[in-house]
Design an enzyme around this catalytic site. Structure first.
Site, PDB file in Angstrom:
ATOM      1  N   GLY A 122     -42.682 -10.497  22.002  1.00 13.15           N
ATOM      2  CA  GLY A 122     -41.491 -10.026  21.010  1.00 13.15           C
ATOM      3  C   GLY A 122     -41.012 -11.270  20.046  1.00 13.15           C
ATOM      4  N   LEU A 123     -39.837 -11.436  19.689  1.00 13.64           N
ATOM      5  CA  LEU A 123     -39.495 -12.553  18.549  1.00 13.64           C
ATOM      6  C   LEU A 123     -39.970 -13.955  19.313  1.00 13.64           C
ATOM      7  CD1 LEU A 123     -36.463 -11.434  17.357  1.00 13.64           C
ATOM      8  CD2 LEU A 123     -38.711 -11.389  16.200  1.00 13.64           C
ATOM      9  N   ALA A 124     -39.516 -14.247  20.744  1.00 15.75           N
ATOM     10  CA  ALA A 124     -39.758 -15.435  21.197  1.00 15.75           C
ATOM     11  C   ALA A 124     -41.313 -15.739  21.302  1.00 15.75           C
ATOM     12  CB  ALA A 124     -39.090 -15.787  22.459  1.00 15.75           C
ATOM     13  N   GLY A 125     -41.879 -14.819  22.183  1.00 14.73           N
ATOM     14  CA  GLY A 125     -43.378 -14.713  22.597  1.00 14.73           C
ATOM     15  C   GLY A 125     -44.458 -14.941  21.098  1.00 14.73           C
ATOM     16  N   SER A 156     -25.503   0.010  15.706  1.00 16.36           N
ATOM     17  CA  SER A 156     -25.311  -1.411  15.478  1.00 16.36           C
ATOM     18  C   SER A 156     -24.108  -1.783  15.286  1.00 16.36           C
ATOM     19  CB  SER A 156     -26.026  -1.890  14.119  1.00 16.36           C
ATOM     20  OG  SER A 156     -25.652  -3.221  13.833  1.00 16.36           O
ATOM     21  N   ARG A 170     -18.027  -8.329  21.937  1.00 18.37           N
ATOM     22  CA  ARG A 170     -18.449  -7.062  22.715  1.00 18.37           C
ATOM     23  C   ARG A 170     -17.872  -6.936  23.876  1.00 18.37           C
ATOM     24  NH1 ARG A 170     -24.932  -7.852  21.088  1.00 18.37           N
ATOM     25  NH2 ARG A 170     -24.606  -7.194  19.029  1.00 18.37           N
ATOM     26  N   HIS A 174     -26.853  -3.236  27.260  1.00 18.05           N
ATOM     27  CA  HIS A 174     -27.667  -3.722  26.144  1.00 18.05           C
ATOM     28  C   HIS A 174     -28.505  -4.945  26.383  1.00 18.05           C
ATOM     29  CE1 HIS A 174     -28.459  -4.227  21.891  1.00 18.05           C
ATOM     30  NE2 HIS A 174     -27.700  -5.469  21.892  1.00 18.05           N
ATOM     31  N   GLU A 227     -34.852 -13.850  25.632  1.00 13.74           N
ATOM     32  CA  GLU A 227     -33.808 -13.211  26.656  1.00 13.74           C
ATOM     33  C   GLU A 227     -34.139 -13.461  28.160  1.00 13.74           C
ATOM     34  OE1 GLU A 227     -33.124  -9.126  25.714  1.00 13.74           O
ATOM     35  OE2 GLU A 227     -31.758  -8.676  27.420  1.00 13.74           O
TER      36      GLU A 227
END
Lengths: 258, 640
Positions: free
Chosen positions: B44-47, B286, B332, B403, B427
């Site tokens: 994902g974004l981090a990996g 969103s 949230r 979420h 995350e």
């Protein structure tokens, strides 16, 4: 309020592995809510099969929001089913009627070999991107993001192309099994932007040549555009062809300068 | 086992800590980097950003994903945007303000130094992603556009229509694909981590299962990064993708990595309400919609008139009423609980009375349908496909759903877990969001960790290991882990019970949602802690997995993931019971103010709860990392 659909008959492609011949099997769905998604119907069927001691039907899926591009079913001969501009996971049972017979098959294309049941291997798409579908900008050296203004229509057009989810419906719908819509979408995204100019022609030649290694040729049927869940236009293919022609000259010219 | 909970926060004033770290860290020279192998699990974004950057630097990188392609990772589904302290609007934003908003948004339960670093590198992320060709929204002058998000009074969110996560992930994926093409990254797709291997207390590598063939094999490396996402699917129904799971983090936890704050889970206020029992997942709308949509319910409980039949005076715009300065953009956790109260109070709307309205009629008359369509068109379409209702003419119905998970593997300032050589990013770690994450901050954190933190901190660990032998895959520890994994999967196949893995997952999810969801109480948590082991016992005895272990078997994959969710679920409830206060997403009914807001207990709970695996899931050991607030002074969060 939700209503129920009754007496659906599913004809589903079962294939134990890449070398198995495969065959259709028929499953009855006595009752299902019209609020259920198409894949939820398959979930329910699978749970029933497992509890009966049968092997579950393998199908690809993940986000179920139409964005990850993992799901991939031919439903009654249409890639992602009858609903326009959506992926299989966004299809709901309210699109069907009681008593319908629904035929479910995997993507059928030579470049996408079947792994099992309804799951295919789309690794050829990754090979195309690896050959040139990027802007070489190693981490750390980027200038300020607002340094280069990009006209809004250009940014919007790049975004239209970048919306591709890489599902492969375009290939599955194409009578030639061509990947021109997928490849041209990535090229149109990167080739339009100022950041993408330095590698524009090298990128175009590399990606098109890699595409040709795996996929069939485009003969402008336009089925890809009709099947695309993101409504990517075949205009992108025209842009790709134009850039490819230019690239063939420019890249040679560049070579002769070395 | 001795546990070292040293957070390794650098010396100096808060704003200088990251620079001080970079000035003092140990480096590996360019020609020596190729001598080190780094495993990155998850793309994902981090990996993806970590794998691409580490490969660019010259390390040998092996990347693992259980998907067919790195581009399928669930980061792709993030809709709204990414925060950055660019202050392009000139509206008073700064690194300090983003830092402060994030600490306050997290209800003063995050580590100041980490959050400040996150705010600092946020500006570099936007530069990097634009250089990659990410088509962020722009204004007619060609400069980047911004929008506002919950919990902030400035516009600092960059976005690409409602598909920001997709565009950022594709940017990182393409950067990674370039390195794969160059041979600097070896990609293992359709491979799932099934164990983490330690030798002499250090991480020596991982054991994986090839999803296509069932083959279990070992991979050794000098350092391993887990960027495997969050555990929100423990609730069964969540906005996570179907295959999101806790397995990698949980297997690391069982090998000695501490698991921090598992009870900090985020319930997102704007999801499409559940329509029936068979539902497999929930869909997020969103948070950016709250920029222009107004949240309301009928003022009178049980009012079942159609929304356009309810006059203004008989509507309760409860967020605007309760939180006038933030209104519909309240954070949230606060918005979610307010929705739950309205529904519990009988004011819910829709056929099952399980939602609240998010109404765009004011926005359409103020801005025109075209502008609303340009901003949110794809979200509106998605909503219409799922519900069959047109949100331009009928208000959307929304309700909170699981979420995001703020908890995760405990990491120090360098993102290293309590196992030396094992890192957690994105995350999967716990570090930056405290007890509640602000909107548009997950993308920021994933990319910050992968692009601008790990590539620096990992050399600090690797440099002293230069030319030192490391255990190979022939080491006994790998063989033991491989055999344990084979036995575990064989076991699932041999139970031969009557129920599918999904059945048990759904039942587990119900318990966790009811007792460890939006509101928790001592009584409920104790009930959960007694019910989960009983259900787990049934899982171990009555599970049925059909098919075999030596070819693709999605039922078997699922069984392994559900097993780990059970064990995590017990820890989550235990952590929630232990934390006798309310903070952010963790709301204990016993601890609230007179007007129903979260009541923190800073004297006793200004700490990170880091849990150690003891072999008995219901009896873990607690370690505490005390949180110091030097700059963002502890105060009661108020959005009124």
């Amino acid at each position: 309020m939700s209503t129920k659909l009754t007496n659906l008959k599913l004809k589903i492609w079962r294939q134990a592995g890449p070398d198995d011949a495969g065959r259709f099997e028929t499953y009855e769905i006595p009752e299902i809510s019209d609020e259920a998604s198409f894949l939820e119907m398959l979930d329910i069927l699978n749970e029933r099969l497992i509890e009966q001691g049968d092997e579950a039907i393998v199908f690809d899926h993940d986000c179920r929001e139409g964005i990850c591009g993992t799901c991939s079913l031919m439903i009654n001969g249409q890639a992602h089913g009858p609903q326009r501009a959506s992926a299989t996971c966004q299809l709901h049972m309210r699109t069907f009627n009681s008593g319908d017979e629904i035929v479910i098959e995997p993507w059928r294309a030579r470049a996408f070999p079947i792994i099992k049941d309804l799951m295919v291997d789309r690794a050829a798409f990754d090979r195309i991107v690896e050959s040139g579908g990027f802007i070489s900008a190693p981490t750390g050296g980027a200038p300020d993001a607002n340094l280069t203004p990009i006209p809004k229509p250009v940014a919007d057009a790049a975004m239209d192309a970048a919306a591709c989810i890489g599902c492969g419906a375009c290939v599955a719908a194409c009578p030639n099994g061509a990947a021109s819509l997928f490849t041209s979408a990535k090229l149109s995204h990167l080739n339009r932007l100022p950041q993408g100019q330095a590698e524009r022609f090298r990128r175009t030649e590399a990606m098109v040549d890699t595409m040709d290694d795996y996929f069939g040729s485009c003969t402008n049927h336009g089925e890809c555009q009709a099947a695309c869940p993101k409504e990517i236009s075949i205009d992108m293919i025209a842009l790709m062809n134009s850039d490819y022609r230019k690239a063939k000259f420019k890249n040679r010219k560049n070579l002769s300068r070395i | 086992m001795s546990i070292n909970l040293d957070s390794k926060i650098p010396e100096g004033p808060l704003a200088d800590k990251w620079d001080n770290f970079k000035a003092d860290e140990k480096l590996v020279n360019p020609s020596n980097k190729r001598k080190f192998k780094v495993i990155v699990v998850g793309t994902g974004l981090a990996g993806a950003s970590a794998a691409a950057t580490l490969a660019e630097l010259g390390y040998q990188v092996e990347a693992f994903t259980f998907h067919d392609s790195p581009r399928r990772a669930h980061s792709i589904a993030a809709q709204g945007g990414i925060n950055a302290a660019k202050n392009y609007r000139g509206d008073g934003d700064s690194i300090h303000r983003l830092f402060y908003d994030t600490v306050k948004g997290g209800d003063f339960r995050s580590r100041e130094a980490n959050v400040h670093r996150l705010a600092q590198v946020s500006v570099d992320i936007i530069d990097q992603m634009v250089a990659q060709g990410v088509p962020f929204a722009r204004e007619y002058g060609g400069l980047l556009d911004n929008r506002s998000f919950g919990g902030a009074q400035v516009s600092r969110t960059f976005y690409a229509r409602g598909q920001t996560g997709q565009q950022l992930l594709l940017g990182a994926y393409q950067q990674m694909a370039r390195q794969i093409g160059l041979g600097n990254i070896k990609l293992w797709n359709r491979m799932e981590l099934v164990d983490v291997v330690t030798v002499d207390g250090r991480c020596a590598g991982i054991v994986t299962r090839d999803l296509m063939t069932g083959e279990v094999s070992s991979h050794a490396a000098h350092a391993t990064v887990l960027a495997t996402g969050g555990y929100g699917n423990v609730f069964f129904l969540s906005t996570n993708a179907m295959t999101c799971n806790v397995t990698a983090a949980w297997r690391a936890h069982r090998k000695g990595a501490l698991f921090a704050n598992p009870c900090y889970t985020q319930i997102h206020p704007t999801c499409i309400p559940q329509s029936d029992d068979f539902q497999s997942k929930l869909t997020l709308m969103s948070e950016s919609l709250r920029n222009d949509g107004r949240v309301w319910v009928p003022a009178r409980a049980g009012d079942d008139r159609a929304p356009d039949q309810i006059p203004e005076a008989e509507r309760d715009y409860y967020l605007e009423r309760l939180y006038p300065s933030f209104g519909n953009l309240a954070p949230r956790d606060i918005s979610s609980r307010a929705a739950k109260r309205a529904v519990d109070n009988g004011q819910g709307v829709g056929p099952l009375r399980n939602g609240v309205y998010l109404d765009f009629s004011d926005a359409v008359s103020r801005l025109g349908k075209d502008t609303v369509e340009e901003r949110y068109g794809n979200l509106f379409e998605m909503y219409e496909r799922i519900t069959g209702e047109d949100p331009y003419s009928v208000p959307m119905r929304i309700y909170p759903a699981s979420h995001y998970t703020m908890g995760g593997l405990w990491v120090d300032y360098e993102l290293m877990t309590s196992i030396p050589g094992l890192y957690a990013a994105g995350e999967a770690n716990f570090s930056d969001h405290g007890a509640n994450r602000l909107g548009a901050s997950a993308l920021m954190q994933g990319l910050a960790d992968g692009y601008f933190v790990l590539p620096y901190t990992i050399s600090n660990y690797l440099a002293p290991l230069l030319n030192q032998p490391v255990p190979g895959t022939d080491h006994e520890a790998f063989k033991v882990a491989e055999n344990a994994a084979r036995d575990r999967f064989r076991q699932y196949l041999s139970i031969g019970g009557t129920r599918s893995p999904d059945y048990f997952h759904r039942e587990l999810g119900k318990i966790i949602w009811d007792y460890c969801g939006m509101e928790r109480s001592q009584q409920g948590l104790e009930k959960a802690i007694s019910e989960i082991p009983a259900l787990y016992d049934e899982f171990c005895k009555d599970l049925r997995v059909t098919g075999g272990g030596d070819s693709l078997n999605q039922t078997l994959e699922k069984a392994g993931r559900v097993d780990d969710f059970f064990q995590l679920g017990m820890l989550m409830c235990r952590d929630a019971l232990d934390r006798e206060e309310s903070c952010g997403g963790h709301f204990r009914t016993e601890h609230q103010t007179d007007d129903g807001e979260a009541l923190r207990d800073d004297d006793n709970f200004a700490h990170v709860s880091a849990w150690e695996w003891t072999g008995d899931p219901s009896n873990p050991n607690l370690h505490k990392e005390h949180l110091e607030y030097e700059v963002a002074k502890l105060q009661t969060r108020s959005y009124k």
